[in-house]
Write an enzyme that holds these catalytic residues in place. Sequence first.
Site, mmCIF file in Angstrom:
data_model
loop_
_atom_site.group_PDB
_atom_site.id
_atom_site.type_symbol
_atom_site.label_atom_id
_atom_site.label_comp_id
_atom_site.label_asym_id
_atom_site.label_seq_id
_atom_site.Cartn_x
_atom_site.Cartn_y
_atom_site.Cartn_z
ATOM 1 N N HIS A 135 6.945 -0.931 49.543
ATOM 2 C CA HIS A 135 7.416 -2.022 48.689
ATOM 3 C C HIS A 135 6.480 -2.132 47.484
ATOM 4 O O HIS A 135 5.255 -2.209 47.649
ATOM 5 C CB HIS A 135 7.365 -3.357 49.435
ATOM 6 C CG HIS A 135 8.318 -3.496 50.581
ATOM 7 N ND1 HIS A 135 9.501 -4.194 50.496
ATOM 8 C CD2 HIS A 135 8.250 -3.042 51.862
ATOM 9 C CE1 HIS A 135 10.123 -4.182 51.676
ATOM 10 N NE2 HIS A 135 9.379 -3.491 52.522
ATOM 11 N N ILE A 187 17.598 -4.786 47.575
ATOM 12 C CA ILE A 187 18.833 -5.560 47.477
ATOM 13 C C ILE A 187 18.571 -7.064 47.625
ATOM 14 O O ILE A 187 19.375 -7.890 47.192
ATOM 15 C CB ILE A 187 19.843 -5.066 48.553
ATOM 16 C CG1 ILE A 187 21.267 -5.396 48.186
ATOM 17 C CG2 ILE A 187 19.501 -5.617 49.931
ATOM 18 C CD1 ILE A 187 22.295 -4.697 49.061
ATOM 19 N N VAL A 192 14.005 -1.745 58.445
ATOM 20 C CA VAL A 192 14.587 -0.411 58.264
ATOM 21 C C VAL A 192 13.558 0.614 58.752
ATOM 22 O O VAL A 192 12.444 0.691 58.217
ATOM 23 C CB VAL A 192 14.953 -0.152 56.783
ATOM 24 C CG1 VAL A 192 15.524 1.254 56.630
ATOM 25 C CG2 VAL A 192 15.959 -1.186 56.285
ATOM 26 N N HIS A 240 9.117 3.004 53.870
ATOM 27 C CA HIS A 240 9.352 2.704 52.456
ATOM 28 C C HIS A 240 8.196 1.854 51.981
ATOM 29 O O HIS A 240 7.716 0.975 52.710
ATOM 30 C CB HIS A 240 10.689 1.973 52.272
ATOM 31 C CG HIS A 240 10.893 0.867 53.249
ATOM 32 N ND1 HIS A 240 11.265 1.103 54.557
ATOM 33 C CD2 HIS A 240 10.743 -0.467 53.133
ATOM 34 C CE1 HIS A 240 11.343 -0.047 55.197
ATOM 35 N NE2 HIS A 240 11.011 -1.023 54.356
HETATM 36 P P1 AMP Z 1 11.375 -3.800 55.694
HETATM 37 O O1 AMP Z 1 11.629 -5.207 56.156
HETATM 38 O O2 AMP Z 1 9.954 -3.547 55.283
HETATM 39 O O3 AMP Z 1 11.897 -2.787 56.689
HETATM 40 O O4 AMP Z 1 12.194 -3.651 54.344
HETATM 41 C C1 AMP Z 1 13.518 -3.214 54.291
HETATM 42 C C2 AMP Z 1 13.995 -3.600 52.935
HETATM 43 O O5 AMP Z 1 15.167 -2.876 52.646
HETATM 44 C C3 AMP Z 1 14.325 -5.101 52.809
HETATM 45 O O6 AMP Z 1 13.503 -5.683 51.813
HETATM 46 C C4 AMP Z 1 15.809 -5.088 52.431
HETATM 47 O O7 AMP Z 1 16.144 -6.105 51.518
HETATM 48 C C5 AMP Z 1 15.984 -3.695 51.850
HETATM 49 N N1 AMP Z 1 17.337 -3.161 51.912
HETATM 50 C C6 AMP Z 1 18.155 -3.111 52.976
HETATM 51 N N2 AMP Z 1 19.342 -2.537 52.648
HETATM 52 C C7 AMP Z 1 19.246 -2.214 51.337
HETATM 53 C C8 AMP Z 1 20.134 -1.614 50.401
HETATM 54 N N3 AMP Z 1 21.373 -1.211 50.744
HETATM 55 N N4 AMP Z 1 19.710 -1.448 49.133
HETATM 56 C C9 AMP Z 1 18.482 -1.842 48.754
HETATM 57 N N5 AMP Z 1 17.590 -2.415 49.589
HETATM 58 C C10 AMP Z 1 17.969 -2.615 50.865
#
Ligand code: AMP
Length: 113
Positions: A103, A32, A97, A101
């Site tokens: 990236h 996002i 989060v 995940h």
């Molecule tokens: P991290 O900082 O590695 O935990 O990455 C979490 C990622 O999730 C960040 O790059 C956010 O921009 C992304 N993120 C959070 N909420 C959403 C969402 N609703 N849709 C898509 N990406 C998201």
Amino acid sequence: MENKSVFEMILSGEIDSDIIYEDEQIFAIHDINPVAKVHILIIPKKKIPTINDMSESDINLIGSMFMCAKNLAKEFDIDQTGYRLLFNTNADAMQTVFHIHLHLIGGEKLKNI
Ligand code: AMP
């Protein structure tokens, strides 16, 4: 019960998002808040909070996430120009989060890390 992660809420449809890839074990969405022209998140359906919580039984799952990243890099035409794959883990890496995940970042020249 533990709070659902944002990714679990996307998967259940509680939060709107375009799922660009899905199979039995994993799914992928556009980030996002992209840091480059292509910024995709590859996410296991199973919630593993951080890479520290990964176990031997998750090896195939994590391998599948890398296969998915490879395929998406080709689909988004960045396989030859180049891309970066990374997992942030805990505070110093700014993980936000707590549901692992991968990236997939590319589509432009990236800064050195
Ligand atoms: P991290 O900082 O590695 O935990 O990455 C979490 C990622 O999730 C960040 O790059 C956010 O921009 C992304 N993120 C959070 N909420 C959403 C969402 N609703 N849709 C898509 N990406 C998201």
